[in-house]
Design a protein around this motif. Structure first.
Motif, mmCIF file in Angstrom:
data_model
loop_
_atom_site.group_PDB
_atom_site.id
_atom_site.type_symbol
_atom_site.label_atom_id
_atom_site.label_comp_id
_atom_site.label_asym_id
_atom_site.label_seq_id
_atom_site.Cartn_x
_atom_site.Cartn_y
_atom_site.Cartn_z
ATOM 1 N N UNK A 77 48.543 31.580 52.141
ATOM 2 C CA UNK A 77 48.681 32.688 51.062
ATOM 3 C C UNK A 77 48.681 32.026 49.687
ATOM 4 N N UNK A 78 49.522 30.698 49.643
ATOM 5 C CA UNK A 78 49.903 29.982 48.680
ATOM 6 C C UNK A 78 48.383 29.501 48.126
ATOM 7 N N UNK A 79 47.353 29.256 49.130
ATOM 8 C CA UNK A 79 46.172 28.984 48.679
ATOM 9 C C UNK A 79 45.427 30.059 48.101
ATOM 10 N N UNK A 80 45.408 31.144 48.681
ATOM 11 C CA UNK A 80 44.968 32.402 47.899
ATOM 12 C C UNK A 80 45.290 32.492 46.286
ATOM 13 N N UNK A 81 46.597 32.515 46.403
ATOM 14 C CA UNK A 81 47.393 32.745 45.211
ATOM 15 C C UNK A 81 46.730 31.675 44.109
ATOM 16 N N UNK A 82 46.760 30.448 44.587
ATOM 17 C CA UNK A 82 46.361 29.310 43.751
ATOM 18 C C UNK A 82 44.784 29.195 43.217
ATOM 19 N N UNK A 83 43.885 29.669 44.182
ATOM 20 C CA UNK A 83 42.708 30.097 43.892
ATOM 21 C C UNK A 83 42.523 30.925 43.009
ATOM 22 N N UNK A 84 43.156 32.066 43.011
ATOM 23 C CA UNK A 84 42.869 33.257 41.899
ATOM 24 C C UNK A 84 43.633 32.850 40.717
ATOM 25 N N UNK A 117 43.342 44.825 38.499
ATOM 26 C CA UNK A 117 41.924 44.943 38.218
ATOM 27 C C UNK A 117 41.617 43.471 37.975
ATOM 28 N N UNK A 118 40.647 42.957 38.840
ATOM 29 C CA UNK A 118 40.217 41.798 38.619
ATOM 30 C C UNK A 118 38.614 42.053 37.816
ATOM 31 N N UNK A 119 38.520 41.185 36.757
ATOM 32 C CA UNK A 119 37.414 41.729 35.435
ATOM 33 C C UNK A 119 36.836 40.428 35.302
ATOM 34 N N UNK A 187 31.592 48.720 38.838
ATOM 35 C CA UNK A 187 32.872 48.799 39.696
ATOM 36 C C UNK A 187 32.471 48.672 41.206
ATOM 37 N N UNK A 188 32.807 47.446 41.657
ATOM 38 C CA UNK A 188 32.017 46.888 42.954
ATOM 39 C C UNK A 188 33.280 47.175 44.031
ATOM 40 N N UNK A 189 32.748 47.179 45.310
ATOM 41 C CA UNK A 189 33.451 47.372 46.452
ATOM 42 C C UNK A 189 33.735 46.054 47.157
ATOM 43 N N UNK A 190 33.682 45.136 46.587
ATOM 44 C CA UNK A 190 33.840 43.640 47.286
ATOM 45 C C UNK A 190 34.783 42.729 46.372
ATOM 46 N N UNK A 191 35.213 41.753 46.848
ATOM 47 C CA UNK A 191 35.768 40.713 45.716
ATOM 48 C C UNK A 191 34.825 40.473 44.763
ATOM 49 N N UNK A 215 36.776 44.983 39.938
ATOM 50 C CA UNK A 215 36.915 45.228 41.261
ATOM 51 C C UNK A 215 38.646 45.337 41.269
ATOM 52 N N UNK A 216 39.111 46.001 42.425
ATOM 53 C CA UNK A 216 40.531 46.118 42.762
ATOM 54 C C UNK A 216 40.789 45.376 43.795
ATOM 55 N N UNK A 217 39.647 44.692 44.482
ATOM 56 C CA UNK A 217 39.984 43.883 45.645
ATOM 57 C C UNK A 217 40.211 42.357 45.506
ATOM 58 N N UNK A 218 40.728 41.829 46.140
ATOM 59 C CA UNK A 218 41.141 40.315 46.122
ATOM 60 C C UNK A 218 39.900 39.583 46.112
ATOM 61 N N UNK A 219 39.929 38.318 45.708
ATOM 62 C CA UNK A 219 38.739 37.344 45.772
ATOM 63 C C UNK A 219 38.540 37.012 47.334
#
Length: 391
Positions: A77-84, A117-119, A187-191, A215-219
């Motif tokens: 999770x730390x890696x995901x947060x850092x990458x995001x 929202x990831x933009x 509006x996409x359905x993936x990261x 997208x509303x989905x995480x990377x």
């Protein structure tokens, strides 16, 4: 504190520490969008959620979810947060939280607004006056031409065009939207870091440069089948109205139209030939109360946009390019020219001169192809020298 109050008091939500708290909330195991909204409604901003005690959290979410929030994030999770967080620092990238003043107010009024929202691109387009344009992935040349022309004219009138970046009608709608100042939102359905479908990669790059992808989905989220019907609520939610161009009787576009109606949006549909399976969904919507439209002006008269445009007559199309690009898949036995003719014919009767212009074939070659198709039982000849496809 309720969600609307958070939206008004979330100005500190753009700093990295605050964004990290949002990411911890949304990426924690066992929370999910619904659980996240319950926690925000109960405690306020994510920083307050993370400081709440175990008993308070367990009154809102499961003990497992509460433990995930209270514990130190694991290495994954730390890696995901850092990458995001690193992704969000790149030019043209943004993460808009539910409490951010930049969050589109139109989504605050739907039943289940995304927490994040990831933009990529111009995030201001998420708050623009917009028209959603949707339809079949396996669209006809005529349907793609309609989607492109309607979208271009609506964009020139100041409307952003919202669609789902799928093949067929979606792609045509985005192309049209890019040709006007209203631009387009995908509006996409993936990261948002995933290119899907790959055939639309170049189009997606242009949208990111000239419009907006959201997208509303995480990377890293892959193209899971369940994500696409769910993202349809955002396509309709971002728009003031939805236009369905072509849709089969069981099309996913009908899900978008149903969601639009539930959200209080207007639904428009373009009628088609009674012989076309891709018109059945539109005809069903019209029977259920959708507004039949023949020109862009029919839509603009229902929507408060900055300026009007002249009514658009029955639309001539650049059939050749649309036909040839539309049949790249599914051409069998090397009979590409016959497939071009069938695709260009559509489902309405057409004369040979019009077909020749659409397909850019000389009269002799077209005549031979039409005879072959007639003998194979794939088309029929009507009075007046017109042709109609059979099935």
């Amino acid at each position: 504190m309720d969600i609307s109050s958070q939206h008004e008091h979330g100005a500190d939500d753009r700093d990295p520490a605050s964004l990290e708290a949002w990411l911890r909330l949304t990426l924690a195991d066992g929370i999910g969008p619904e659980g996240g909204r319950r926690l925000l409604a109960a405690f306020g901003l994510p920083g307050h959620v993370l400081k709440a005690g175990r008993a308070a959290l367990e009154a809102v979410v499961t003990p497992r979810a509460a433990a995930a929030l209270l514990g130190t994030p694991g290495a994954v999770q730390r890696a995901r947060i850092a990458a995001t967080l690193a992704w969000a620092q790149q030019p043209g990238h943004a993460i808009v939280t539910l409490a951010d003043p930049q969050y589109p107010s139109s989504l605050l009024n739907i039943a289940d607004p995304p927490l994040l929202l990831y933009v990529r691109g111009n995030a201001a387009l998420l708050r623009a006056e917009a028209l959603a344009v949707v339809g079949s992935r396996n669209a006809t040349a005529q349907g793609q031409a309609h989607a492109e022309r309607f979208s271009e004219q609506a964009s020139r009138a100041g409307l952003a065009i919202v669609s789902g970046l799928a093949l067929g009608i979606d792609a045509a709608a985005h192309e049209g939207g890019l040709r006007g100042p209203g631009s387009t939102v995908a509006v996409i359905g993936t990261g948002i870091d995933i290119d899907y479908p790959l055939r639309n990669r170049a189009l997606a790059q242009r949208i990111a440069q000239q419009g907006c992808i959201v997208s509303e989905y995480p990377l890293g989220m892959p193209p899971l089948a369940a994500n696409f019907p769910r993202r349809n609520r955002l396509i309709s939610g971002l728009a003031r109205a939805v236009l369905v161009v072509e849709a089969a009787a069981q099309s996913g576009s009908l899900i978008t139209a149903r969601m639009a109606a539930e959200q209080g949006r207007d639904v428009f549909a373009i009628p088609g030939s009674i012989h076309s399976p891709l018109a059945k969904g539109c005809h069903q919507l019209i029977r259920q109360g959708a507004k039949l439209v023949e020109t862009v002006q029919d839509i603009l008269e229902e929507m408060p946009v900055a300026r009007r445009i002249p009514a658009v007559a029955a639309m001539a199309t650049d059939e050749v390019q649309a036909c040839r690009s539309g049949i790249e898949k599914g051409v069998e036995n090397g009979d590409a020219e016959a497939a071009v003719v069938m695709h260009a014919m559509g489902f309405d009767p057409v004369d040979s001169d019009t077909l020749a212009l659409r397909c850019k074939l000389d009269a002799a070659r077209l005549s031979g192809l039409l005879l072959m198709l007639e003998l194979e039982g794939r088309i029929e000849v009507l009075p007046g020298g017109r042709y109609r496809r059979l099935g």
